[in-house]
Write an enzyme that holds these catalytic residues in place. Structure first.
Site, PDB file in Angstrom:
ATOM      1  CB  SER A 136      -0.919  -0.070   1.223  1.00  5.84           C
ATOM      2  OG  SER A 136      -1.703   1.080   1.329  1.00  5.84           O
ATOM      3  CE1 TYR A 150      -0.206   4.839  -5.324  1.00  6.37           C
ATOM      4  CE2 TYR A 150       0.074   6.372  -3.494  1.00  6.37           C
ATOM      5  CZ  TYR A 150       0.458   5.227  -4.169  1.00  6.37           C
ATOM      6  OH  TYR A 150       1.498   4.464  -3.682  1.00  6.37           O
ATOM      7  CE  LYS A 154      -0.580   1.681  -3.753  1.00  9.89           C
ATOM      8  NZ  LYS A 154      -0.021   0.381  -4.156  1.00  9.89           N
TER       9      LYS A 154
HETATM   10  N1  NAP Z   1       8.522   4.515  -3.879  1.00  8.61           N
HETATM   11  C1  NAP Z   1       7.699   5.068  -3.052  1.00  8.61           C
HETATM   12  O1  NAP Z   1       7.993   6.121  -2.489  1.00  8.61           O
HETATM   13  C2  NAP Z   1       6.387   4.399  -2.738  1.00  8.61           C
HETATM   14  C3  NAP Z   1       5.691   4.840  -1.619  1.00  8.61           C
HETATM   15  C4  NAP Z   1       4.512   4.213  -1.282  1.00  8.61           C
HETATM   16  C5  NAP Z   1       4.050   3.151  -2.038  1.00  8.61           C
HETATM   17  N2  NAP Z   1       4.732   2.733  -3.153  1.00  8.61           N
HETATM   18  C6  NAP Z   1       4.198   1.600  -3.897  1.00  8.61           C
HETATM   19  O2  NAP Z   1       5.227   0.694  -4.209  1.00  8.61           O
HETATM   20  C7  NAP Z   1       4.832  -0.109  -5.331  1.00  8.61           C
HETATM   21  C8  NAP Z   1       6.013  -0.258  -6.279  1.00  8.61           C
HETATM   22  O3  NAP Z   1       6.388   1.004  -6.786  1.00  8.61           O
HETATM   23  P1  NAP Z   1       7.904   1.485  -6.763  1.00  8.61           P
HETATM   24  O4  NAP Z   1       8.017   2.535  -5.758  1.00  8.61           O
HETATM   25  O5  NAP Z   1       8.818   0.356  -6.711  1.00  8.61           O
HETATM   26  O6  NAP Z   1       7.968   2.225  -8.196  1.00  8.61           O
HETATM   27  P2  NAP Z   1       8.567   1.742  -9.603  1.00  8.61           P
HETATM   28  O7  NAP Z   1      10.032   1.575  -9.482  1.00  8.61           O
HETATM   29  O8  NAP Z   1       8.073   2.734 -10.589  1.00  8.61           O
HETATM   30  O9  NAP Z   1       7.917   0.320  -9.860  1.00  8.61           O
HETATM   31  C9  NAP Z   1       6.583   0.156 -10.226  1.00  8.61           C
HETATM   32  C10 NAP Z   1       6.454  -1.262 -10.739  1.00  8.61           C
HETATM   33  O10 NAP Z   1       5.050  -1.541 -10.989  1.00  8.61           O
HETATM   34  C11 NAP Z   1       4.975  -2.149 -12.264  1.00  8.61           C
HETATM   35  N3  NAP Z   1       3.646  -2.048 -12.867  1.00  8.61           N
HETATM   36  C12 NAP Z   1       2.874  -0.967 -13.098  1.00  8.61           C
HETATM   37  N4  NAP Z   1       1.725  -1.327 -13.689  1.00  8.61           N
HETATM   38  C13 NAP Z   1       1.770  -2.679 -13.847  1.00  8.61           C
HETATM   39  C14 NAP Z   1       0.897  -3.657 -14.393  1.00  8.61           C
HETATM   40  N5  NAP Z   1      -0.278  -3.324 -14.921  1.00  8.61           N
HETATM   41  N6  NAP Z   1       1.280  -4.954 -14.356  1.00  8.61           N
HETATM   42  C15 NAP Z   1       2.463  -5.328 -13.827  1.00  8.61           C
HETATM   43  N7  NAP Z   1       3.353  -4.446 -13.334  1.00  8.61           N
HETATM   44  C16 NAP Z   1       3.005  -3.139 -13.329  1.00  8.61           C
HETATM   45  C17 NAP Z   1       6.039  -1.464 -13.090  1.00  8.61           C
HETATM   46  O11 NAP Z   1       6.303  -2.250 -14.247  1.00  8.61           O
HETATM   47  P3  NAP Z   1       6.800  -1.629 -15.659  1.00  8.61           P
HETATM   48  O12 NAP Z   1       8.295  -1.610 -15.590  1.00  8.61           O
HETATM   49  O13 NAP Z   1       6.268  -2.590 -16.680  1.00  8.61           O
HETATM   50  O14 NAP Z   1       6.205  -0.259 -15.778  1.00  8.61           O
HETATM   51  C18 NAP Z   1       7.177  -1.466 -12.076  1.00  8.61           C
HETATM   52  O15 NAP Z   1       7.794  -2.743 -12.039  1.00  8.61           O
HETATM   53  C19 NAP Z   1       3.618   0.572  -5.930  1.00  8.61           C
HETATM   54  O16 NAP Z   1       2.461  -0.191  -5.603  1.00  8.61           O
HETATM   55  C20 NAP Z   1       3.570   1.925  -5.240  1.00  8.61           C
HETATM   56  O17 NAP Z   1       2.265   2.423  -5.118  1.00  8.61           O
HETATM   57  C21 NAP Z   1       5.899   3.351  -3.527  1.00  8.61           C
END
Ligand code: NAP
Length: 287
Positions: A136, A150, A154
């Site tokens: 989340s 968003y 979540k």
């Molecule tokens: N980083 C933060 O600060 C933060 C904070 C709170 C929550 N989150 C959560 O962490 C999770 C991962 O994000 P991240 O921070 O690691 O960012 P990220 O590096 O941009 O990674 C996002 C990942 O989600 C994948 N994705 C998006 N749509 C998809 C789909 N339809 N099917 C399969 N894969 C898909 C992307 O794949 P592609 O390469 O194919 O685009 C990528 O592998 C998310 O749920 C996000 O909401 C992140």
């Protein structure tokens, strides 16, 4: 060395999913890392030919989710940990995005996670064990200006996770909601989606989006350490339902809990005094 649990991770191309896959493999577990573009994961299989497998999975594709889970079970015999990590952030004021952008946000962040959970649950029930980690956000507990859609996706993920934790505990299935703050992944870059047309009437929204953009590449959170925290939780005897990650998330959630208490306190009696004369309210669910 570990007991070789089998992990299944969505959205493993970059960020949390990638770091988690690498850390889990480095610690000796088996992993099925999934991505929309599985070729982004070939280095993992090269480095860990015995324990790493890769599958194509766009989480919005229900058939692909079932196929990837089936293949993982064929390959490794079981799935011990599912990490629903794939997701992105549509940021903007309530009025701004198109209907299509709004629906797509829910298709990925909520229906996508559901596709994978509903595909894996029969297997975990069969095993009478499993742990589902749903990624989340601090935004899954608190909605800020610009995070409405968003956060709604979540919050929905958190509601389903909490309900599932109660439903599936007697099958030995555990659920943990992971609530990261600002971590250095691609989230504030390519995973930050904005409305096609922006409105000037919502300055607080603009400020929040600018802050997110400025933070890109400078976030204090280290996703490798987040991965280690998640592994610790999976290995713990008593995993929590919620795991806030990052000081920003921990302190914001603590402050929100206090703010909710303060908000409802002056209206406590007004709220309570709403039963039919002579009737009393029992506990929700009867327990
Ligand atoms: N980083 C933060 O600060 C933060 C904070 C709170 C929550 N989150 C959560 O962490 C999770 C991962 O994000 P991240 O921070 O690691 O960012 P990220 O590096 O941009 O990674 C996002 C990942 O989600 C994948 N994705 C998006 N749509 C998809 C789909 N339809 N099917 C399969 N894969 C898909 C992307 O794949 P592609 O390469 O194919 O685009 C990528 O592998 C998310 O749920 C996000 O909401 C992140």
């Amino acid at each position: 060395m570990s007991d070789q649990k089998v992990w299944f991770i969505t959205g493993s191309s970059t960020g949390f999913g990638r770091e988690l896959a690498e850390e889990v493999l480095a610690q000796g577990y088996k992993v099925v890392a999934t991505a929309r573009k599985p070729e982004t994961l070939s280095a993992l299989v090269k480095k860990y030919p015995q324990t790493a497998r890769v599958a194509r999975l766009d989480v919005t594709n229900k058939d692909e989710a079932h196929r990837a889970i089936e293949e993982a079970v064929e390959e490794f015999g079981r799935i011990d940990v599912l990490v629903n990590n794939a997701g992105y952030g549509l940021m903007g004021a309530l009025e701004e995005p198109t209907d299509e952008q709004i629906r797509q946000q829910f298709e990925t962040n909520i229906f996508g996670a559901l596709n994978v959970m509903r595909a894996v649950l029969p297997q975990m029930r069969k095993q009478q064990s499993g742990h589902i980690l749903n990624i989340s956000s601090v935004g899954g507990f608190i909605a800020f200006p610009a995070t409405g859609y968003y956060s709604a996706s979540k919050f929905a993920l958190e509601a389903l996770s909490q309900a599932l934790a109660g439903e599936a505990a007697h099958h030995g299935i555990r659920v943990t909601i992971v609530q990261p703050g600002a971590f250095r992944t691609d989230f504030n870059g390519r995973s930050l989606h904005l409305p096609e047309t922006r409105m000037t009437e919502y300055p607080a929204t603009d400020e929040f989006v600018s802050w997110l953009k400025e933070m890109d590449g400078k976030q204090p959170g280290d996703p490798r350490k987040a991965a280690q925290a998640m592994i610790k939780v999976v290995e713990s005897e008593n995993p929590p339902l919620r795991l806030p990650l990052g000081e920003d998330s921990v302190t914001a959630i603590e402050a929100e809990l206090e703010a909710v208490k303060k908000d409802i306190a002056p209206w406590r009696e007004v709220g309570i005094d709403t039963a039919y004369a002579g009737a009393t309210f029992g506990a929700i669910g009867g327990k």
